[in-house]
Every structure is written in C-alpha cells, then in structure tokens.
Design an enzyme around this catalytic site. Structure first.
Site, PDB file in Angstrom:
ATOM      1  N   PHE A  16       0.798  -1.399   0.086  1.00 62.42           N
ATOM      2  CA  PHE A  16       0.053   0.065  -0.044  1.00 62.42           C
ATOM      3  C   PHE A  16       0.795   1.470   0.081  1.00 62.42           C
ATOM      4  O   PHE A  16       0.437   2.507  -0.336  1.00 62.42           O
ATOM      5  CB  PHE A  16      -1.103   0.085   1.131  1.00 62.42           C
ATOM      6  CG  PHE A  16      -1.923  -1.314   1.004  1.00 62.42           C
ATOM      7  CD1 PHE A  16      -2.441  -1.464  -0.072  1.00 62.42           C
ATOM      8  CD2 PHE A  16      -1.890  -1.804   2.264  1.00 62.42           C
ATOM      9  CE1 PHE A  16      -3.452  -2.499   0.020  1.00 62.42           C
ATOM     10  CE2 PHE A  16      -2.908  -3.124   2.431  1.00 62.42           C
ATOM     11  CZ  PHE A  16      -3.539  -3.420   1.022  1.00 62.42           C
ATOM     12  N   LYS A  20     -15.670  -1.905   7.146  1.00 60.40           N
ATOM     13  CA  LYS A  20     -15.727  -1.625   8.543  1.00 60.40           C
ATOM     14  C   LYS A  20     -14.601  -2.428   9.136  1.00 60.40           C
ATOM     15  O   LYS A  20     -14.263  -3.510   8.726  1.00 60.40           O
ATOM     16  CB  LYS A  20     -17.107  -1.759   9.265  1.00 60.40           C
ATOM     17  CG  LYS A  20     -17.474  -3.255   9.188  1.00 60.40           C
ATOM     18  CD  LYS A  20     -18.054  -3.729  10.509  1.00 60.40           C
ATOM     19  CE  LYS A  20     -17.032  -3.828  11.591  1.00 60.40           C
ATOM     20  NZ  LYS A  20     -16.806  -5.217  11.875  1.00 60.40           N
ATOM     21  N   HIS A  44     -22.205  -4.220   6.855  1.00 60.23           N
ATOM     22  CA  HIS A  44     -22.999  -5.271   6.020  1.00 60.23           C
ATOM     23  C   HIS A  44     -24.418  -5.611   6.716  1.00 60.23           C
ATOM     24  O   HIS A  44     -25.122  -5.989   6.134  1.00 60.23           O
ATOM     25  CB  HIS A  44     -22.152  -6.485   5.754  1.00 60.23           C
ATOM     26  CG  HIS A  44     -22.111  -7.492   6.755  1.00 60.23           C
ATOM     27  ND1 HIS A  44     -20.864  -7.410   8.019  1.00 60.23           N
ATOM     28  CD2 HIS A  44     -22.640  -8.620   7.304  1.00 60.23           C
ATOM     29  CE1 HIS A  44     -21.088  -8.223   8.903  1.00 60.23           C
ATOM     30  NE2 HIS A  44     -22.101  -8.958   8.432  1.00 60.23           N
ATOM     31  N   LYS A  82     -28.818  -6.387   5.536  1.00 63.86           N
ATOM     32  CA  LYS A  82     -29.584  -7.780   5.835  1.00 63.86           C
ATOM     33  C   LYS A  82     -31.112  -7.756   5.644  1.00 63.86           C
ATOM     34  O   LYS A  82     -31.316  -6.472   5.861  1.00 63.86           O
ATOM     35  CB  LYS A  82     -29.173  -8.253   7.224  1.00 63.86           C
ATOM     36  CG  LYS A  82     -27.830  -8.812   7.196  1.00 63.86           C
ATOM     37  CD  LYS A  82     -27.512  -9.235   8.595  1.00 63.86           C
ATOM     38  CE  LYS A  82     -26.008  -9.686   8.977  1.00 63.86           C
ATOM     39  NZ  LYS A  82     -25.806 -11.043   8.922  1.00 63.86           N
ATOM     40  N   GLU A 141     -22.296 -15.221  18.601  1.00 61.50           N
ATOM     41  CA  GLU A 141     -21.678 -15.963  17.665  1.00 61.50           C
ATOM     42  C   GLU A 141     -21.103 -17.406  18.301  1.00 61.50           C
ATOM     43  O   GLU A 141     -20.471 -17.191  19.636  1.00 61.50           O
ATOM     44  CB  GLU A 141     -20.275 -15.202  17.189  1.00 61.50           C
ATOM     45  CG  GLU A 141     -20.902 -13.858  16.473  1.00 61.50           C
ATOM     46  CD  GLU A 141     -19.830 -13.172  15.498  1.00 61.50           C
ATOM     47  OE1 GLU A 141     -19.648 -13.905  14.502  1.00 61.50           O
ATOM     48  OE2 GLU A 141     -19.096 -12.542  16.050  1.00 61.50           O
ATOM     49  N   ASP A 160     -15.399  -4.146  17.382  1.00 63.96           N
ATOM     50  CA  ASP A 160     -15.559  -5.093  16.373  1.00 63.96           C
ATOM     51  C   ASP A 160     -17.085  -5.138  15.755  1.00 63.96           C
ATOM     52  O   ASP A 160     -17.630  -5.055  14.692  1.00 63.96           O
ATOM     53  CB  ASP A 160     -15.199  -6.593  16.537  1.00 63.96           C
ATOM     54  CG  ASP A 160     -15.252  -7.487  15.503  1.00 63.96           C
ATOM     55  OD1 ASP A 160     -15.194  -6.971  14.104  1.00 63.96           O
ATOM     56  OD2 ASP A 160     -15.728  -8.595  15.574  1.00 63.96           O
ATOM     57  N   HIS A 192     -22.221  -2.460  13.922  1.00 67.30           N
ATOM     58  CA  HIS A 192     -23.618  -3.261  13.597  1.00 67.30           C
ATOM     59  C   HIS A 192     -24.581  -2.726  14.618  1.00 67.30           C
ATOM     60  O   HIS A 192     -25.631  -2.908  14.656  1.00 67.30           O
ATOM     61  CB  HIS A 192     -23.206  -4.816  13.425  1.00 67.30           C
ATOM     62  CG  HIS A 192     -22.170  -5.197  12.806  1.00 67.30           C
ATOM     63  ND1 HIS A 192     -21.926  -4.667  11.341  1.00 67.30           N
ATOM     64  CD2 HIS A 192     -21.218  -6.343  12.785  1.00 67.30           C
ATOM     65  CE1 HIS A 192     -20.841  -5.208  10.645  1.00 67.30           C
ATOM     66  NE2 HIS A 192     -20.633  -6.115  11.810  1.00 67.30           N
ATOM     67  N   LYS A 222     -18.399 -13.807  21.123  1.00 62.28           N
ATOM     68  CA  LYS A 222     -17.655 -14.821  20.306  1.00 62.28           C
ATOM     69  C   LYS A 222     -17.557 -16.138  21.379  1.00 62.28           C
ATOM     70  O   LYS A 222     -17.752 -15.994  22.370  1.00 62.28           O
ATOM     71  CB  LYS A 222     -16.317 -14.510  20.060  1.00 62.28           C
ATOM     72  CG  LYS A 222     -16.119 -13.277  19.173  1.00 62.28           C
ATOM     73  CD  LYS A 222     -15.983 -13.639  17.531  1.00 62.28           C
ATOM     74  CE  LYS A 222     -15.944 -12.575  16.748  1.00 62.28           C
ATOM     75  NZ  LYS A 222     -16.180 -12.671  15.354  1.00 62.28           N
ATOM     76  N   LYS A 242     -25.208 -18.984  17.368  1.00 64.71           N
ATOM     77  CA  LYS A 242     -25.355 -18.024  16.453  1.00 64.71           C
ATOM     78  C   LYS A 242     -26.440 -17.487  16.183  1.00 64.71           C
ATOM     79  O   LYS A 242     -27.506 -17.909  15.466  1.00 64.71           O
ATOM     80  CB  LYS A 242     -24.717 -18.529  15.007  1.00 64.71           C
ATOM     81  CG  LYS A 242     -24.785 -17.647  13.767  1.00 64.71           C
ATOM     82  CD  LYS A 242     -23.517 -16.826  13.754  1.00 64.71           C
ATOM     83  CE  LYS A 242     -23.676 -15.616  12.484  1.00 64.71           C
ATOM     84  NZ  LYS A 242     -23.378 -14.433  12.780  1.00 64.71           N
TER      85      LYS A 242
HETATM   86  C1  BG6 Z   1     -17.853  -8.822  11.135  1.00 66.29           C
HETATM   87  C2  BG6 Z   1     -16.993  -8.947  12.450  1.00 66.29           C
HETATM   88  O1  BG6 Z   1     -18.110  -7.228  11.035  1.00 66.29           O
HETATM   89  O2  BG6 Z   1     -19.417  -9.183  11.657  1.00 66.29           O
HETATM   90  C3  BG6 Z   1     -16.965 -10.371  12.695  1.00 66.29           C
HETATM   91  O3  BG6 Z   1     -15.825  -8.264  12.253  1.00 66.29           O
HETATM   92  C4  BG6 Z   1     -18.436 -10.940  13.048  1.00 66.29           C
HETATM   93  O4  BG6 Z   1     -16.139 -10.682  13.794  1.00 66.29           O
HETATM   94  C5  BG6 Z   1     -19.398 -10.542  12.008  1.00 66.29           C
HETATM   95  O5  BG6 Z   1     -18.249 -12.388  13.027  1.00 66.29           O
HETATM   96  C6  BG6 Z   1     -20.628 -10.959  12.083  1.00 66.29           C
HETATM   97  O6  BG6 Z   1     -21.583 -10.818  10.942  1.00 66.29           O
HETATM   98  P1  BG6 Z   1     -22.663 -11.935  10.633  1.00 66.29           P
HETATM   99  O7  BG6 Z   1     -23.050 -11.260   9.299  1.00 66.29           O
HETATM  100  O8  BG6 Z   1     -22.159 -13.239  10.748  1.00 66.29           O
HETATM  101  O9  BG6 Z   1     -23.609 -11.664  11.815  1.00 66.29           O
END
Ligand code: BG6
Length: 473
Positions: free
Chosen positions: A85, A158, A188, A192, A226, A245, A250, A333, A338
């Site tokens: 980079f 992110k 992301h 959803k 998770e 994170d 999120h 985690k 999940k």
């Molecule tokens: C990511 C995190 O942004 O989102 C990860 O960096 C996490 O640590 C993930 O596992 C969770 O996303 P999802 O869509 O699997 O719930």
C-alpha cells in the site's frame, strides 16, 4: 427486478484476506450468476505473492451451487497484482493493468474499488488512488468531453478507523480527494433483509408507531451471539475486541434504526439524518466485559491480552421518546449459538384484574437465523379459566418469500455498483458511534471469563438482576 450493472472494473484491495474469500468473491459470483454483470473485469490486490487460482480455491468453499463453467469464466476474468500500500511503483503497475484490460475489453472507465484492508491503510490508499489518477474526483452528472464522466467509487469496509480520531482523519482524506458521493462506507448489517425491514415494521404499521415510546415500551434488547471464536483473525481482533468489532458499527446501527424519530421520508438521506440525531443522544451507562477461556492461546493474540470477546451494555437515550427506557446490548464470540435478534418489551397492560397473570408483549425481530418477526401476546386458556397464556404471532421471511433472498454483501455490492448510497453509512454516523464507544473510556476494570460454548460469564446473571432485565430468547 434489478437493472443490470453498467460495464465496469471491480478492484478488491485485500483480495487475499478472509473477507474477500468468504464474502466478496461469493457475492460477485452471485451477481454474475444472476446475469447482472455483463461486461467487466476484476482485479484483486494484496501484499502477498499468490495466484488467482489460490484465491479462487479458497473462496470456492463459500459459494453455494457453483456452476463450473461460470466459475471458470469468473476466474479467467480476474487478475491478481501485488500491491504494497505504501509503494508508489505498485500503483503504477495496478493502473497499467486496469488501463490495459479496459482498453482490450472496451470498458469505459467505470471503476469500483473495495478496500477490504485494515483501516490504518485507508487514508494512504485513498491518497494513492487519487495521486496516481486511478480514481478521479467526480460527482454524479459531471461531464467529461461532452458526455457523462465514468463513475469511480470507493467502498470502505468496517471498522472505519480504530477510534474517533482515525475515523475523522480518513473522512478528511476522502473529502480532500473525492466527493462524498464516491465514498461508500459499508456496514453489512444494513444489507440484511430484516434490518432493512425495521423502518417498515415501525412506520408502515399503525399498531406500532403510536406505542413506540417510553409510555409503552419498557426496554429494548439487542443480542448478537456468535458460535465461532476469533478464528484466524487474532492480529485484527486483539486490537479491537467486541466493542470496536461489532458494537461501534452493527449494534449501534440497530439501536439507531430502532430508536430514530420518524424521518422526513424513508429515503436514504433522511434515514441517515434521523439516525445521526439519535446517536447524538445515546450513551453507554454500564458495561460488563468478558473473555473466553483459551483466548490467549489463539494465534497472534498478545500474552495476557485484556481484549474483551464478550460485552453486555446498558445504554440510555436522552430524548423525550426514550428517556427512562434502557437499551441492553449483548454480544460475544464462542458462545452457545449464532443468532442476532432485537426484542422490544412493552409495559404490562394495566387493565386486567389482579387474578390474571399476564406476560409483557414482546416484539422480536430475528435477523438470523430464521429471519422474521414475532409478537408475543396474551391469550386466554380454554374454558372458564382465568388463566392467560402467551401466544405468538409469527412472520417467517423464507416461508413467505422462499429461501433465496440475496445475502448482505451481494445487496451492498449491487447498490454500490448502481451508485445507491442509501444503505451505506454516512461520515457523521460513524463519528457519532465512535464518540459513544470512546466515552466509555479504556476498560481497566474487571474482565470476567467464560467457557467456550456457554451463554457467557456467570457474572452476567447478577449484572442482569442488578439492572432488572431478563434476557429474552
Ligand atoms: C463482522 C465482524 O463485522 O461481523 C466479525 O468483524 C463478525 O467478527 C461478523 O463475526 C458477524 O457478521 P454476521 O453477518 O455473521 O452476523
């Protein structure tokens, strides 16, 4: 019906990383399989010596139902170039490759860059893309040589920065060299299906919006659990932890969508204004942190690391709608399952005689698995009984619309390629979220521990009791 995407070059910077393999390459493949990309070239960059074959080998495990012919065609149109980079000559080589392929394929210069790298590289990459004239400053509607200029956009993965200061610095850099319409800051979760549904659930249903305030709502819970640990991401995760994170992005996005005032319209910019206003009033007032046992043995984790892999938080929103309604967030985690869900617990009805024991009504929005929403109501037991029983009204997304709804990254890549920023995060939302997380200060207090595969630390029960909250399932 989705309109096809214009001819373009798509460049993934960080193509050897986990995100490219698990999400980006599978999402691009899906856009190809759906016939949405017709004339294109793909370029991947990374700091490692690798090959396109190796990258595709790693990604193939994450694609459902591969059509071997299409997969091969995808691979044949994908180039890999090593880019360090900070190294100007690498950008010269990248530019030469892009220009050569665009000329050979008759592509008009539309370009999407996806920065799937660590955020500390965002400013340097942004500057280099501008300096080497790989991405030109442009605004929608700009004219070049008598016709519309090709669009050139940059998607920022992110986390956007590692704290408020670094996020502000990246935002300043973007503003210096590009227009805001060229910058796509991704979260992301906003791609959803059930997250995109939140505003509709709230504002398109007369039965909810009048009750959406502290007179009728007792508390809100947002839970993101998770099963996986930190996997091979120790070098990243150990610097960030659960708070940076997933909470800063999120989970605070979910808080903002649940808590925002009615936007002027459901158009993206108005929703973003409403979310920023809400985040400005939000603060974390208590926290419990924990780390799973065995975390120190994970690759690339510092000896004696105090990084939290679990967090339970109590938030307050200081406005007329929410004053007095706690928002509880829980994430971790290596837990027992999940799942991501939001639970809105309403105050108990004051109308029944004492002999009726009723539960609170709860609206649960399940983001995954089994996306949908349900409303817990009270019904009467049969016969002359005075007993009530909880009954659930359920909406199951896949039962009604089938199982093949587009996945988050596919939705967001498609939107970025179409230039639609409505489900991307604006610079001020990111800065406000960092302020909320940073106001908590560095966690120097107690760090609890928990066994992998459980529902979290034992201390969670006492913490919840202290706050008078019962976690919904
Ligand atoms: C990511 C995190 O942004 O989102 C990860 O960096 C996490 O640590 C993930 O596992 C969770 O996303 P999802 O869509 O699997 O719930």
């Amino acid at each position: 019906m989705r309109l096809p995407i214009q001819d373009c070059t798509i460049v993934i910077m960080g193509a050897t990383g986990d995100l490219a393999k698990r999400k980006l390459i599978p999402a691009l493949y899906k856009l190809l399989a759906d016939g949405l990309l017709q004339k294109y070239v793909f370029v991947g960059t990374g700091r490692e010596d690798t090959t396109v074959e190796q990258i595709f080998e790693g990604a193939s495990r994450f694609v459902d139902h591969v059509d071997p012919a299409l997969w091969k065609q995808f691979q044949q149109n994908f180039y890999y170039v090593r880019v360090s980079f900070q190294q100007p000559s690498d950008y010269v080589a990248l530019k030469a490759l892009i220009e050569r392929e665009e000329a050979a394929r008759g592509l008009g210069g539309n370009r999407l860059f996806y920065l799937a790298t660590m955020p500390e590289h965002f400013s340097a990459i942004t500057q280099s893309l501008a300096d080497h004239k790989i991405v030109h400053h442009n605004t929608p509607g700009a004219v070049c040589e008598g016709k519309a200029c090709p669009w050139q956009r940059v998607v920022y993965e992110k986390p956007f920065g590692c704290n408020l200061e670094s996020a502000q610095e990246i935002n300043r850099k973007i503003a210096e060299v590009f227009s805001e319409q060229q910058a796509f800051r991704i979260d992301h979760y906003l791609g959803k299906e059930l997250v995109a549904n939140i505003a509709v659930i709230r504002f398109a249903n007369t039965v909810f919006e009048p009750l959406w305030n502290n007179l009728y709502i007792e508390s809100v819970q947002i839970v993101l659990k998770e099963k996986v640990g930190i996997e091979q991401r120790g070098a990243f995760y150990d610097q960030y932890g659960a708070l940076k994170d997933v909470v800063q992005n999120h989970m605070l996005q979910l808080v903002a969508l649940i808590g925002m005032e009615l936007p002027q319209s459901l158009e993206g910019e108005c929703i973003r204004d409403a979310k920023v206003a809400l985040l400005k009033k939000t603060s974390i007032i208590d926290a419990l942190f924990a780390q799973y046992e065995g975390y120190w043995q994970e690759a690339a984790v510092a000896e004696n690391s105090r990084t939290e892999t679990f967090a339970a938080l109590k938030l307050a929103i200081d406005n007329d709608r929410w004053r007095g309604v706690p928002f509880f967030l829980k994430t971790g985690k290596a837990l027992d399952e999940k799942s991501t869900s939001i639970h809105i617990t309403f105050r108990k009805s004051p109308h029944l005689r004492q002999e009726y024991v009723c539960e609170s009504n709860v609206l649960t929005i399940t983001i995954e698995p089994d996306d949908g929403f349900s409303l817990k109501l009270n019904g009467k037991m049969p016969g002359k009984s005075e007993q009530t029983t909880p009954v659930h009204m359920k909406f199951c997304h896949s039962c009604l619309f089938g199982p093949n709804t587009a996945q988050a990254y596919e939705v967001l890549l498609f939107d970025a390629l179409q230039g639609d920023q409505s489900v991307f995060v604006r610079f001020d939302e990111i800065e406000e979220s960092w302020k909320i997380v940073e106001a908590l200060g560095k966690n120097e207090g107690k760090l609890c521990s928990y066994v992998r595969g459980t529902s979290g630390p034992q201390e969670l029960e006492e913490w919840a009791e202290g706050h008078n909250v019962r976690w919904e399932r």
